[in-house]
Design an enzyme around this catalytic site. Structure first.
Site, PDB file in Angstrom:
ATOM      1  N   SER A 142       0.388  -1.051  -0.058  1.00 50.72           N
ATOM      2  CA  SER A 142      -0.422   0.233  -0.231  1.00 50.72           C
ATOM      3  C   SER A 142       0.530   1.372   0.175  1.00 50.72           C
ATOM      4  CB  SER A 142      -1.030   0.206   1.753  1.00 50.72           C
ATOM      5  OG  SER A 142      -1.939   1.529   1.129  1.00 50.72           O
ATOM      6  N   TYR A 153      -1.759   0.846  10.521  1.00 49.71           N
ATOM      7  CA  TYR A 153      -1.771  -0.065   9.007  1.00 49.71           C
ATOM      8  C   TYR A 153      -0.816  -0.244   8.093  1.00 49.71           C
ATOM      9  CZ  TYR A 153      -3.468  -1.074   4.040  1.00 49.71           C
ATOM     10  OH  TYR A 153      -3.272  -1.035   2.878  1.00 49.71           O
TER      11      TYR A 153
END
Length: 258
Positions: A142, A153
């Site tokens: 990501s 995250y």
């Protein structure tokens, strides 16, 4: 370029029941590959049934456990005679909130969701790739390694990037390539399995909107990408067209490198 890039190849795609993983798996099957779609959602078998006959099969496994990862790779190797490519698509932020607002158990859950499935799957697939004498691993990371409201995250995906680079260096001598894409914000159909099963509070929805605004402002193109725009570079990296690319994390985020 050929539209049968995966003819004769066995490809395992994790997180394949929905989103980017689903798109990758169906495109690989359309391009001639034999595909094992892995997900803990039991409707993964319904997704596999959309592929050309006999070219795809679903397998239910919890990739947040090592046993789930190992079982998926063993199943794929037994079903199709080996494994050539692994695409690690499991992951995704569960909550979006300022870091100070995360509870310790929530931090652990984010790492378990977005780092451990990739780490476990890479380890579990290696014996099969070594037996083949070659192979490719594509990790879906990501560009949120730089972003707000999702620090755990971000840390997990930073781990995926480091894993990609270190594993590529270590296993290049065995003709195993390890690469990754780093998607930015991506438009996708409504999820059949909720990102956060507990649901978001009104405050969490505000924090999420702040994160979405930051993503849109950070990308040069000022928009989210599409599923197809994420699938295409994954397929390229997974194919032999990318045979001289390894240890690389490719941003796919409209100019935002994360």
């Amino acid at each position: 370029m050929t539209m049968q890039r995966f003819a004769g190849k066995v490809v395992v795609v994790t997180g394949a029941a929905q989103g980017i993983g689903r798109g990758v798996a169906l495109r690989v099957a359309a391009e001639g590959g034999q595909v094992v779609l892995v997900d803990r959602a039991d409707f993964v078998a319904q997704v596999a049934a959309q592929a050309p006959e006999a070219s795809a099969v679903g397998f239910v496994a919890d990739m947040e456990t090592y046993e789930g990862a190992r079982a998926a790779m063993v199943f794929a190797a037994q079903r199709f005679g080996g494994i050539d490519v692994l695409v690690n698509g499991v992951g995704g932020a569960i909550r979006m909130r300022p870091f100070a607002e995360f509870e310790p158990a929530q931090i652990d859950a984010e790492i378990r969701r977005s780092l451990m499935p990739t780490l476990y799957a890479c380890h579990a697939v290696l014996p099969h790739l070594l037996r083949r004498g070659r192979g490719t691993i594509v990790n879906v990371s990501s560009n949120a390694t730089r972003g707000i409201r999702r620090v755990p995250y971000s840390a997990a995906k930073g781990g995926v990037n480091a894993l990609t680079q270190s594993l590529a260096m270590e296993y290049a001598e065995h003709n195993i390539r390890v690469v990754a894409t780093a998607p930015g914000g991506t438009e996708a159909p409504a999820r059949r399995v909720a990102r956060n099963p507990e649901g978001d509070s009104a405050q969490e929805r505000i924090w999420m909107s702040e994160a979405v605004r930051q993503v849109n402002e950070s990308t040069f193109l000022k928009r989210y990408g599409t599923i197809d725009e994420q699938v295409a570079p994954i397929l390229f990296l997974a194919s032999d067209e990318a045979s001289y690319i390894t240890g690389t994390v490719v941003p796919v985020a409209g100019g935002d490198t994360g």
